[in-house]
Design a protein around this motif. Structure first.
Motif, PDB file in Angstrom:
ATOM      1  N   TYR A 178       0.747  -1.309   0.184  1.00  0.00           N
ATOM      2  CA  TYR A 178      -0.012   0.152  -0.059  1.00  0.00           C
ATOM      3  C   TYR A 178       0.561   1.110   0.401  1.00  0.00           C
ATOM      4  N   LYS A 179       2.269   1.344   1.200  1.00  0.00           N
ATOM      5  CA  LYS A 179       2.476   2.438   0.902  1.00  0.00           C
ATOM      6  C   LYS A 179       3.606   2.592  -0.677  1.00  0.00           C
ATOM      7  N   LEU A 180       3.857   1.395  -1.063  1.00  0.00           N
ATOM      8  CA  LEU A 180       4.449   1.564  -2.530  1.00  0.00           C
ATOM      9  C   LEU A 180       3.972   2.238  -3.321  1.00  0.00           C
ATOM     10  N   VAL A 181       2.302   1.047  -3.801  1.00  0.00           N
ATOM     11  CA  VAL A 181       1.765   2.239  -4.955  1.00  0.00           C
ATOM     12  C   VAL A 181       0.833   3.654  -4.442  1.00  0.00           C
ATOM     13  N   LYS A 182       1.091   3.735  -2.985  1.00  0.00           N
ATOM     14  CA  LYS A 182       0.833   5.550  -2.475  1.00  0.00           C
ATOM     15  C   LYS A 182       1.784   6.523  -3.171  1.00  0.00           C
ATOM     16  N   LYS A 183       3.352   6.032  -3.227  1.00  0.00           N
ATOM     17  CA  LYS A 183       4.658   6.542  -3.833  1.00  0.00           C
ATOM     18  C   LYS A 183       4.187   7.114  -4.834  1.00  0.00           C
ATOM     19  N   ASN A 184       4.485   5.340  -5.806  1.00  0.00           N
ATOM     20  CA  ASN A 184       3.975   5.213  -6.987  1.00  0.00           C
ATOM     21  C   ASN A 184       3.106   6.426  -8.064  1.00  0.00           C
ATOM     22  N   SER A 185       1.685   6.346  -7.507  1.00  0.00           N
ATOM     23  CA  SER A 185       1.078   6.949  -7.590  1.00  0.00           C
ATOM     24  C   SER A 185       1.140   8.867  -7.661  1.00  0.00           C
ATOM     25  N   ALA A 186       1.846   8.845  -6.164  1.00  0.00           N
ATOM     26  CA  ALA A 186       1.943  10.690  -6.050  1.00  0.00           C
ATOM     27  C   ALA A 186       2.931  10.643  -6.933  1.00  0.00           C
ATOM     28  N   HIS A 187       3.974  10.061  -7.771  1.00  0.00           N
ATOM     29  CA  HIS A 187       4.821  10.541  -8.912  1.00  0.00           C
ATOM     30  C   HIS A 187       4.396  10.306  -9.768  1.00  0.00           C
ATOM     31  N   THR A 188       3.727   9.389 -10.879  1.00  0.00           N
ATOM     32  CA  THR A 188       2.799   9.630 -11.267  1.00  0.00           C
ATOM     33  C   THR A 188       2.317  10.548 -11.218  1.00  0.00           C
ATOM     34  N   HIS A 189       1.802  11.107 -10.637  1.00  0.00           N
ATOM     35  CA  HIS A 189       0.639  12.595 -10.491  1.00  0.00           C
ATOM     36  C   HIS A 189       1.579  13.687 -10.680  1.00  0.00           C
ATOM     37  N   GLU A 190       3.068  13.387 -10.063  1.00  0.00           N
ATOM     38  CA  GLU A 190       4.008  14.825 -10.475  1.00  0.00           C
ATOM     39  C   GLU A 190       3.792  14.786 -11.971  1.00  0.00           C
ATOM     40  N   VAL A 191       4.156  13.808 -12.421  1.00  0.00           N
ATOM     41  CA  VAL A 191       5.132  13.219 -13.869  1.00  0.00           C
ATOM     42  C   VAL A 191       4.317  13.701 -14.556  1.00  0.00           C
ATOM     43  N   TYR A 192       2.777  13.808 -14.948  1.00  0.00           N
ATOM     44  CA  TYR A 192       1.273  13.994 -15.720  1.00  0.00           C
ATOM     45  C   TYR A 192       1.100  15.836 -14.623  1.00  0.00           C
ATOM     46  N   GLU A 193       2.010  16.324 -14.173  1.00  0.00           N
ATOM     47  CA  GLU A 193       1.989  17.847 -13.721  1.00  0.00           C
ATOM     48  C   GLU A 193       2.401  18.227 -14.768  1.00  0.00           C
TER      49      GLU A 193
END
Length: 160
Positions: free
Chosen positions: A40-55
């Motif tokens: 769960y922690k890894l998924v949250k970290k990957n999700s945050a990074h993906t959001h940063e890249v898309y922004e």
């Protein structure tokens, strides 16, 4: 005379076996919980990074849209011999734009404190009707910090 109140030996072994099975199931449940929490922690970290890249990619596309409109207005208002010089003059109003060569436009968009999105556009010098004003030469994530390996191992040395 035999003692008639003696418990059969099968009840003791089955009780011990039942306790052992329950402890095994409890151990597997705890391990599953720990593993799920780490996932769960890894998924949250990957999700945050993906959001940063898309922004960052969204910001880079918005800047490219501004560049495209400036290139279009410059093409319509200038002659073909003076086009590249006029483009450089008109694009100096945008922040973060650089010109590595006379026919390239480069800019970077910050993704996070460790990465930037680097974009390099190659300008077409001879534009015909229906052609685009540029080609995307580079669109990639760049690490801004150097990677340092952690060679330390938490080994018990026996010193207190």
């Amino acid at each position: 005379m035999k003692n008639k109140h003696q418990l059969p030996i099968g009840i003791g072994i089955s009780s011990i076996l039942l306790i052992f099975v329950i402890l095994c199931l409890l151990t597997f449940a705890v391990l599953s919980l720990v593993s799920t929490n780490a996932d769960y922690k890894l998924v949250k970290k990957n999700s945050a990074h993906t959001h940063e890249v898309y922004e960052a990619e969204n910001s880079a596309n918005e800047l490219m849209d501004k560049i495209d409109s400036i290139l279009k207005s410059t093409y319509q208002s200038s002659d073909s011999s003076n086009y590249l010089k006029q483009v450089q003059q008109n694009l100096t109003s945008l922040d973060g734009i650089s010109f590595p060569s006379k026919d390239q436009i480069a800019y970077e968009v910050k993704v996070n404190e460790h990465q930037t999105l680097q974009v390099v556009l190659l300008l077409n010098s001879e534009i015909k009707k229906g052609d685009s004003f540029y080609q995307i030469e580079t669109w990639k994530l760049i690490n801004t910090q150097t990677w340092e390996a952690d060679d330390t191992l938490p080994v018990y040395t026996g010193d207190n």
